[in-house]
Design a protein around this motif. Structure first.
Motif, PDB file in Angstrom:
ATOM      1  N   PRO A   6      33.442  -8.396   2.573  1.00  0.00           N
ATOM      2  CA  PRO A   6      33.498  -9.847   2.354  1.00  0.00           C
ATOM      3  C   PRO A   6      34.925 -10.341   2.157  1.00  0.00           C
ATOM      4  O   PRO A   6      35.788  -9.620   1.659  1.00  0.00           O
ATOM      5  N   VAL A   7      35.144 -11.602   2.517  1.00  0.00           N
ATOM      6  CA  VAL A   7      36.450 -12.210   2.318  1.00  0.00           C
ATOM      7  C   VAL A   7      36.575 -12.648   0.867  1.00  0.00           C
ATOM      8  O   VAL A   7      35.612 -12.662   0.108  1.00  0.00           O
ATOM      9  N   ASP A   8      37.785 -13.032   0.474  1.00  0.00           N
ATOM     10  CA  ASP A   8      38.022 -13.516  -0.873  1.00  0.00           C
ATOM     11  C   ASP A   8      37.155 -14.744  -1.148  1.00  0.00           C
ATOM     12  O   ASP A   8      37.107 -15.670  -0.323  1.00  0.00           O
ATOM     13  N   GLU A  10      37.443 -17.375  -3.059  1.00  0.00           N
ATOM     14  CA  GLU A  10      38.137 -18.657  -3.055  1.00  0.00           C
ATOM     15  C   GLU A  10      38.476 -19.088  -1.629  1.00  0.00           C
ATOM     16  O   GLU A  10      38.370 -20.272  -1.278  1.00  0.00           O
ATOM     17  N   ASP A  11      38.904 -18.145  -0.810  1.00  0.00           N
ATOM     18  CA  ASP A  11      39.200 -18.464   0.588  1.00  0.00           C
ATOM     19  C   ASP A  11      37.926 -18.909   1.304  1.00  0.00           C
ATOM     20  O   ASP A  11      37.950 -19.851   2.120  1.00  0.00           O
ATOM     21  N   PHE A  12      36.837 -18.243   1.001  1.00  0.00           N
ATOM     22  CA  PHE A  12      35.562 -18.600   1.626  1.00  0.00           C
ATOM     23  C   PHE A  12      35.145 -20.014   1.237  1.00  0.00           C
ATOM     24  O   PHE A  12      34.748 -20.811   2.103  1.00  0.00           O
ATOM     25  N   GLU A  13      35.233 -20.349  -0.029  1.00  0.00           N
ATOM     26  CA  GLU A  13      34.830 -21.683  -0.485  1.00  0.00           C
ATOM     27  C   GLU A  13      35.677 -22.763   0.185  1.00  0.00           C
ATOM     28  O   GLU A  13      35.163 -23.818   0.568  1.00  0.00           O
ATOM     29  N   GLN A  14      36.943 -22.528   0.322  1.00  0.00           N
ATOM     30  CA  GLN A  14      37.814 -23.494   0.972  1.00  0.00           C
ATOM     31  C   GLN A  14      37.435 -23.668   2.445  1.00  0.00           C
ATOM     32  O   GLN A  14      37.478 -24.776   2.994  1.00  0.00           O
ATOM     33  N   LEU A  15      37.021 -22.576   3.066  1.00  0.00           N
ATOM     34  CA  LEU A  15      36.668 -22.601   4.481  1.00  0.00           C
ATOM     35  C   LEU A  15      35.370 -23.375   4.742  1.00  0.00           C
ATOM     36  O   LEU A  15      35.274 -24.135   5.705  1.00  0.00           O
ATOM     37  N   VAL A  16      34.378 -23.186   3.869  1.00  0.00           N
ATOM     38  CA  VAL A  16      33.056 -23.774   4.120  1.00  0.00           C
ATOM     39  C   VAL A  16      32.863 -25.116   3.436  1.00  0.00           C
ATOM     40  O   VAL A  16      31.879 -25.819   3.716  1.00  0.00           O
ATOM     41  N   ALA A  17      33.769 -25.506   2.554  1.00  0.00           N
ATOM     42  CA  ALA A  17      33.610 -26.749   1.796  1.00  0.00           C
ATOM     43  C   ALA A  17      33.336 -27.975   2.668  1.00  0.00           C
ATOM     44  O   ALA A  17      32.478 -28.794   2.333  1.00  0.00           O
ATOM     45  N   PRO A  18      34.028 -28.131   3.820  1.00  0.00           N
ATOM     46  CA  PRO A  18      33.765 -29.322   4.629  1.00  0.00           C
ATOM     47  C   PRO A  18      32.347 -29.392   5.195  1.00  0.00           C
ATOM     48  O   PRO A  18      31.917 -30.464   5.645  1.00  0.00           O
ATOM     49  N   TYR A  19      31.635 -28.285   5.183  1.00  0.00           N
ATOM     50  CA  TYR A  19      30.307 -28.246   5.806  1.00  0.00           C
ATOM     51  C   TYR A  19      29.161 -28.230   4.794  1.00  0.00           C
ATOM     52  O   TYR A  19      27.999 -28.311   5.178  1.00  0.00           O
ATOM     53  N   ARG A  50      29.114 -12.662   3.017  1.00  0.00           N
ATOM     54  CA  ARG A  50      29.056 -11.229   3.282  1.00  0.00           C
ATOM     55  C   ARG A  50      29.366 -10.897   4.738  1.00  0.00           C
ATOM     56  O   ARG A  50      29.902  -9.824   5.032  1.00  0.00           O
ATOM     57  N   GLY A  51      29.034 -11.813   5.631  1.00  0.00           N
ATOM     58  CA  GLY A  51      29.187 -11.509   7.047  1.00  0.00           C
ATOM     59  C   GLY A  51      30.332 -12.191   7.751  1.00  0.00           C
ATOM     60  O   GLY A  51      30.512 -12.016   8.963  1.00  0.00           O
ATOM     61  N   LEU A  52      31.106 -12.993   7.017  1.00  0.00           N
ATOM     62  CA  LEU A  52      32.142 -13.794   7.667  1.00  0.00           C
ATOM     63  C   LEU A  52      33.164 -12.939   8.409  1.00  0.00           C
ATOM     64  O   LEU A  52      33.674 -13.344   9.458  1.00  0.00           O
TER      65      LEU A  52
END
Length: 323
Positions: A6-8, A10-19, A50-52
Motif C-alpha cells: 500500500p501507498v502512504d 496521507e498520500d492516498f487521501e490527498q490523491l482520492v480527496a477530489p473524488y 491496498r491495491g493502488l
C-alpha cells in the motif's frame, strides 16, 4: 516482481480527496441509504488503498475508484438487502389509530444529508430523488450498477463493461431491462413524490416559507392548506404513513401538534427543500424530524419525514446552526 504494498495513507487521501463526494453519492444511489453509502465508501477506499500500487495508468484513477466503490456497494446490498419506501412496506395507516413502533426488520430508504455542490444537486436532481432511489432498489445488482453508471454518470457501454468485468452486449441488455423496470416503478407526473411538469419556483419558494411559519405556529389549518389533495405523509423509522389530505390533516391535529414544535429551513436535501422540525422536550428544543417537501405548483405532494432519534447519517450535526 515483489508487491510494492500500500501507498502512504496521507498520500492516498490527498490523491482520492477530489473524488470522495461523487463516490459517496454513487454508493448512495446503489444502496439507498446514507449510512450504507458511508460503509460502502469506506470499504471501497480500503480496497483502493491496498491495491493502488497495482494501478499502472494514473489517468484511469477515477474509473478505477468507481470500480472498487461499485463492487463494495453491491456486496453490501447483497449482505443487507434492499431498502424500501413506506408505501412499499405496508398499506396506508388509520390516522386515528395508535402508531406502531419502528420495525426492526425493515430497512427504509434514507435521505442523503451530507453537504454537496448545489449546482451538481440541481443538475442531477432526478437521480437523487427519494422515489428514484427507491425504484432502483428493485433492480438486480448488475442492472442497478449498469443503470447508474450509464444513465447517471455517463460512462460508455464499453467503459461500463470494463468496470463490471462483463461484455458490452451484456451491459446493453442489462440497461434495457433496468430502464423498463424503472419506468414501471418511478412515479409518473401527477403522482405523489413527483412534480407534474416544471413547477413554479416562486410558488414553491413561497410554500416553503409559509410551511415553516405555519408549522412553527402550530397552525394546522395553514399547514393543511399547503397540502395537495393526494398528499402522502411518510415518517420512517415508524412504519405508518398517511394517504390524502384528509387523513394527513387528522394525524397532524391529533398527534403531531400535541406537543410544541418549531421549524427552520435547511436548504436542499435529495433535490428538494428540507425543513428541520425541532420539538420542545424537557426544557429545550431538540431535533425531532427532517421533513423533505416535494412540491408541485406551490402544494406539497409528498411530505417525506424522517423521525428521530434514528437520524440518518449526516444530520443534525452537519446542518446549519440555529440563527
Amino acid at each position: 516482481m515483489n508487491d510494492p504494498g500500500p501507498v502512504d495513507p496521507e498520500d492516498f487521501e490527498q490523491l482520492v480527496a477530489p473524488y470522495r463526494r461523487e463516490l459517496l453519492v454513487h454508493a448512495y444511489r446503489l444502496t439507498g441509504g446514507s449510512t450504507d453509502a458511508e460503509d460502502a465508501l469506506q470499504e471501497g477506499m480500503l480496497a483502493a488503498w491496498r491495491g493502488l500500487a497495482q494501478l499502472r495508468d494514473p489517468r484511469a484513477l477515477r474509473a478505477w475508484l468507481y470500480r472498487v466503490t461499485t463492487n463494495a456497494a453491491l456486496r453490501l446490498v447483497e449482505r443487507r438487502g434492499p431498502r424500501l419506501l413506506s408505501w412499499d412496506g405496508a398499506a396506508a395507516a388509520d390516522p386515528t389509530a395508535e402508531l406502531a413502533p419502528p420495525r426492526e426488520d425493515t430497512r427504509w430508504v434514507e435521505p442523503l444529508c451530507q453537504a454537496g455542490d448545489p449546482a451538481d444537486a440541481a443538475e442531477r436532481r432526478e437521480h437523487i430523488e427519494l422515489a428514484w432511489i427507491a425504484a432502483v432498489q428493485h433492480l438486480p445488482a448488475t442492472q442497478r450498477a449498469v443503470l447508474v453508471l450509464r444513465d447517471t454518470l455517463g460512462f460508455s457501454a464499453e467503459e461500463t463493461a470494463g468496470l463490471l468485468d462483463t461484455t458490452r452486449a451484456a451491459v446493453n441488455s442489462a440497461l434495457q431491462r433496468a430502464r423498463a423496470t424503472l419506468a414501471q416503478r418511478t412515479p409518473q407526473p401527477g403522482q405523489a413524490g413527483r412534480a407534474a411538469g416544471p413547477s413554479d419556483p416562486g410558488l414553491d419558494r413561497a410554500a416553503v416559507t409559509a410551511f415553516v411559519e405555519a408549522f412553527t405556529a402550530g397552525d394546522v389549518e395553514r399547514v393543511v392548506a399547503l397540502l395537495a389533495e393526494d398528499v402522502r405523509f411518510t415518517m420512517p423509522p415508524l412504519p405508518a404513513w398517511f394517504d390524502g389530505r384528509a387523513d394527513v390533516a387528522t394525524f397532524l391535529r391529533t398527534s403531531v401538534f400535541a406537543t410544541p414544535w418549531r421549524a427552520r429551513e435547511l436548504g436542499t436535501v435529495n433535490g428538494h427543500p428540507a425543513v428541520l422540525g425541532e420539538q420542545w422536550w424537557e426544557g429545550e428544543w431538540r431535533p425531532g424530524a427532517l421533513m423533505i417537501l416535494h412540491l408541485r405548483e406551490g402544494r406539497i405532494g409528498w411530505l417525506a419525514t424522517f423521525v428521530g432519534p434514528a437520524y440518518p447519517a449526516g444530520w443534525p450535526g452537519e446542518f446549519p446552526p440555529d440563527r
